[in-house]
Design an enzyme around this catalytic site. Structure first.
Site, mmCIF file in Angstrom:
data_model
loop_
_atom_site.group_PDB
_atom_site.id
_atom_site.type_symbol
_atom_site.label_atom_id
_atom_site.label_comp_id
_atom_site.label_asym_id
_atom_site.label_seq_id
_atom_site.Cartn_x
_atom_site.Cartn_y
_atom_site.Cartn_z
ATOM 1 N N ASP A 13 0.812 -1.223 0.000
ATOM 2 C CA ASP A 13 0.000 0.000 0.000
ATOM 3 C C ASP A 13 0.843 1.270 0.000
ATOM 4 O O ASP A 13 0.462 2.281 0.594
ATOM 5 C CB ASP A 13 -0.969 0.027 1.205
ATOM 6 C CG ASP A 13 -1.741 -1.271 1.327
ATOM 7 O OD1 ASP A 13 -2.295 -1.710 0.313
ATOM 8 O OD2 ASP A 13 -1.771 -1.854 2.429
ATOM 9 N N GLU A 14 1.992 1.240 -0.661
ATOM 10 C CA GLU A 14 2.882 2.412 -0.655
ATOM 11 C C GLU A 14 2.530 3.419 -1.742
ATOM 12 O O GLU A 14 3.183 4.459 -1.845
ATOM 13 C CB GLU A 14 4.347 1.968 -0.848
ATOM 14 C CG GLU A 14 4.923 1.104 0.267
ATOM 15 C CD GLU A 14 4.751 -0.382 -0.004
ATOM 16 O OE1 GLU A 14 4.002 -0.730 -0.951
ATOM 17 O OE2 GLU A 14 5.345 -1.193 0.727
ATOM 18 N N LYS A 16 2.281 2.366 -5.149
ATOM 19 C CA LYS A 16 3.059 1.915 -6.321
ATOM 20 C C LYS A 16 2.350 2.222 -7.622
ATOM 21 O O LYS A 16 2.986 2.528 -8.636
ATOM 22 C CB LYS A 16 3.297 0.393 -6.244
ATOM 23 C CG LYS A 16 4.134 -0.047 -5.080
ATOM 24 C CD LYS A 16 4.231 -1.558 -5.008
ATOM 25 C CE LYS A 16 2.976 -2.252 -4.561
ATOM 26 N NZ LYS A 16 2.533 -2.003 -3.192
ATOM 27 N N GLY A 40 -4.615 -4.095 -4.470
ATOM 28 C CA GLY A 40 -5.677 -3.178 -4.892
ATOM 29 C C GLY A 40 -5.122 -1.803 -5.145
ATOM 30 O O GLY A 40 -4.260 -1.334 -4.409
ATOM 31 N N HIS A 41 -5.543 -1.191 -6.225
ATOM 32 C CA HIS A 41 -5.199 0.206 -6.428
ATOM 33 C C HIS A 41 -6.347 0.896 -7.145
ATOM 34 O O HIS A 41 -7.147 0.261 -7.830
ATOM 35 C CB HIS A 41 -3.870 0.380 -7.165
ATOM 36 C CG HIS A 41 -3.723 -0.461 -8.377
ATOM 37 N ND1 HIS A 41 -2.979 -1.621 -8.387
ATOM 38 C CD2 HIS A 41 -4.247 -0.338 -9.608
ATOM 39 C CE1 HIS A 41 -3.067 -2.166 -9.577
ATOM 40 N NE2 HIS A 41 -3.812 -1.413 -10.350
ATOM 41 N N GLN A 225 1.857 -5.860 -3.229
ATOM 42 C CA GLN A 225 2.265 -5.956 -1.819
ATOM 43 C C GLN A 225 3.622 -5.252 -1.603
ATOM 44 O O GLN A 225 3.922 -4.313 -2.325
ATOM 45 C CB GLN A 225 2.301 -7.415 -1.328
ATOM 46 C CG GLN A 225 0.922 -8.047 -1.209
ATOM 47 C CD GLN A 225 0.437 -8.671 -2.498
ATOM 48 O OE1 GLN A 225 1.173 -9.370 -3.172
ATOM 49 N NE2 GLN A 225 -0.810 -8.439 -2.844
ATOM 50 N N VAL A 415 3.241 14.324 -3.443
ATOM 51 C CA VAL A 415 2.695 15.229 -2.421
ATOM 52 C C VAL A 415 1.168 15.317 -2.506
ATOM 53 O O VAL A 415 0.567 16.246 -1.979
ATOM 54 C CB VAL A 415 3.335 16.637 -2.521
ATOM 55 C CG1 VAL A 415 4.818 16.587 -2.202
ATOM 56 C CG2 VAL A 415 3.110 17.252 -3.915
HETATM 57 P P1 IMP Z 1 -2.793 -12.889 1.624
HETATM 58 O O1 IMP Z 1 -1.898 -12.283 0.606
HETATM 59 O O2 IMP Z 1 -4.258 -12.626 1.378
HETATM 60 O O3 IMP Z 1 -2.503 -14.340 1.885
HETATM 61 O O4 IMP Z 1 -2.497 -12.141 3.029
HETATM 62 C C1 IMP Z 1 -1.237 -12.297 3.697
HETATM 63 C C2 IMP Z 1 -0.832 -10.985 4.380
HETATM 64 O O5 IMP Z 1 -0.493 -10.026 3.379
HETATM 65 C C3 IMP Z 1 -1.929 -10.347 5.230
HETATM 66 O O6 IMP Z 1 -1.324 -9.711 6.349
HETATM 67 C C4 IMP Z 1 -2.522 -9.304 4.303
HETATM 68 O O7 IMP Z 1 -3.129 -8.237 5.003
HETATM 69 C C5 IMP Z 1 -1.273 -8.844 3.565
HETATM 70 N N1 IMP Z 1 -1.563 -8.299 2.244
HETATM 71 C C6 IMP Z 1 -1.918 -8.982 1.136
HETATM 72 N N2 IMP Z 1 -2.087 -8.136 0.089
HETATM 73 C C7 IMP Z 1 -1.804 -6.911 0.547
HETATM 74 C C8 IMP Z 1 -1.754 -5.628 -0.081
HETATM 75 O O8 IMP Z 1 -1.990 -5.445 -1.285
HETATM 76 N N3 IMP Z 1 -1.414 -4.590 0.742
HETATM 77 C C9 IMP Z 1 -1.099 -4.763 2.043
HETATM 78 N N4 IMP Z 1 -1.124 -5.936 2.659
HETATM 79 C C10 IMP Z 1 -1.467 -6.999 1.918
#
Ligand code: IMP
Length: 425
Positions: A13-14, A16, A40-41, A225, A415
């Protein structure tokens, strides 16, 4: 021509998508190399915000190839819905391609993800329950043959795969979790309409991509991620089941390491995390709440409030090394406008020892005490700054502190959410 990788520096969630979108302006192809609809974006199409989970952010640039590579996992219905949504907004998706080698997220993967999380109780990982872990588990297990995108091309093959999978999975679903078994034909009927609709997009994306490389195009390889959600390099077991790090870009696309020219790590100016797992600079008080409200820190995929905390230079520095970063994109800097002082974590103290980079034994992190240095805040609105020079001195000092800590230049500073709110250096 340049091959560039965009990687999240922290726990996802940076921002990207925005950096990918900027790099995609000149690109011949934008490729997602891992993950699935756990990501997700939000993209803005004809003034309308649209949430994407699978399709790369490059889709807005219609002439570039938008590719979901070998290393991704695809939920057919989710992908079909995203394509339909984009087409309804006037995009053609004419150069959208999905690797035939990408594994398919099946209804039993989603079911098992939920059953496993519930069974873990207080020890749950906090997954997105999108079936990601179970789909990658089947990929590495190899037998019985899991479903890949190629298998969606023939209904008989798909049925056979489902039959063999359910012969095994139903034992687990019933006997371990006490849940009703899944029916082969119902599962096939559930998935077939979307599977069929995706036929025109299924390709040998490795060949397609190498063709674009040979043609001398710019290529963007987009990670989902973040670095510390990587299965090997992250804070195990609180990680995802794929490889978001820059090395994962080679695994998930078929592009060799020496073909990569640049690796941009995208670092949020503060730190967030979704789901369970250690987070040394987390602030569960008012300041953390203020970061969450200012940064709109709620998940795009699950809507969960994100855990928020202070900048952690240990995380960014370690990420720069793991990814071999050549540049940093610093995002959401304006969220820090509200703070008179900014505590920045420069090291951890764990069991009387000082750590300047993240220990690989991630469970040690739950005992880490952050060592903070306090930087002066700028306490003014920077959302209108379009050049580096226009930033207040304290904001520039913050950017330079990131560079000094990592030894990597900050090349983009975001910003605000708009495309024009990105300073290029
Ligand atoms: P999974 O990818 O659904 O198996 O989740 C594993 C971990 O990765 C959990 O802590 C989720 O919240 C985290 N996670 C998965 N996708 C994202 C993302 O796009 N952003 C932030 N955290 C994520």
């Amino acid at each position: 021509m340049a091959v560039r990788v965009v990687v999240g520096a922290q726990w996802g969630d940076e921002g990207k998508g925005k950096i990918t979108d900027i790099l995609a302006e000149s690109a011949g192809a934008v490729v997602r190399y891992q993950g699935g609809s756990n990501a997700g974006h939000t993209v803005v199409v004809n003034g309308e915000a649209f949430k994407l989970h699978l399709i790369p952010s490059g889709i807005l640039h219609e002439d570039a190839f938008s590719i979901m590579g070998d290393g991704t996992v695809i939920d057919p219905q989710g992908l079909k819905d995203e394509i339909d949504g984009l087409k309804a907004r006037g995009l053609s998706c004419k150069h959208l391609y999905v690797s035939g080698c990408a594994h398919v997220i099946m209804p039993y993967h989603r079911l098992l993800d939920g059953l496993q999380e519930d069974a873990r109780g207080k020890d749950s990982i906090g997954t997105t329950r999108r079936g990601i872990g179970p789909a990658y588990t089947d990929k590495t297990a190899r037998m019985p043959l899991p479903v890949r995108m190629w298998d969606l091309l023939c209904k008989d093959t798909l049925r056979e795969r489902i039959e063999n999978q359910l012969a095994q999975k139903n034992t687990i679903i019933q006997q371990l979790y006490g849940h009703a078994p899944l029916d082969v034909d119902e599962t096939l009927d559930e998935i077939w309409p979307a599977a069929e609709a995706l036929h025109p997009y299924i390709r040998d994306t490795r060949q397609l991509l190498l063709g674009r490389v040979d043609a001398g195009d710019d290529i963007v390889l987009e990670g989902a991620q973040g670095t510390f959600l990587d299965l090997d390099c992250g804070t195990f077991p609180f990680v995802t089941s794929s490889h978001p790090i820059a090395g994962g870009a080679c695994l998930g696309t078929g592009i060799g390491p020496t073909m990569i020219d640049d690796v941009y790590i995208v670092a949020k100016a503060y730190t967030t995390r979704v789901g369970a797992g250690p987070f040394p600079t987390e602030d569960t008080g008012e300041q953390g709440d203020l970061i969450r409200e200012r940064g709109h820190e709620y998940g795009t995929t699950t809507g969960r409030p994100r855990r928020c905390g202070w900048p952690d230079f240990v995380v960014i520095k370690t990420s720069a090394r793991i990814n071999g970063a050549t540049g940093i994109a610093l995002t959401l800097l304006d969220v820090l406008d509200a703070f008179e002082e900014i505590p920045v974590c420069v090291a951890y103290e764990i069991g009387g020892e000082r750590f300047d980079t993240l220990p690989s034994q991630a469970d040690l992190l739950s005992e880490a005490t952050p060592i903070y240095e306090t930087l002066e805040g700028w306490s003014e609105d920077i959302t209108g700054c379009t050049t580096y020079e226009a930033l207040p001195a304290a904001a520039k000092a913050y950017v330079e502190a990131v560079e000094n800590s990592t030894g990597v230049p900050v090349k983009f500073i975001s910003v605000g959410p708009g495309r024009n709110q990105t300073i290029k250096r």
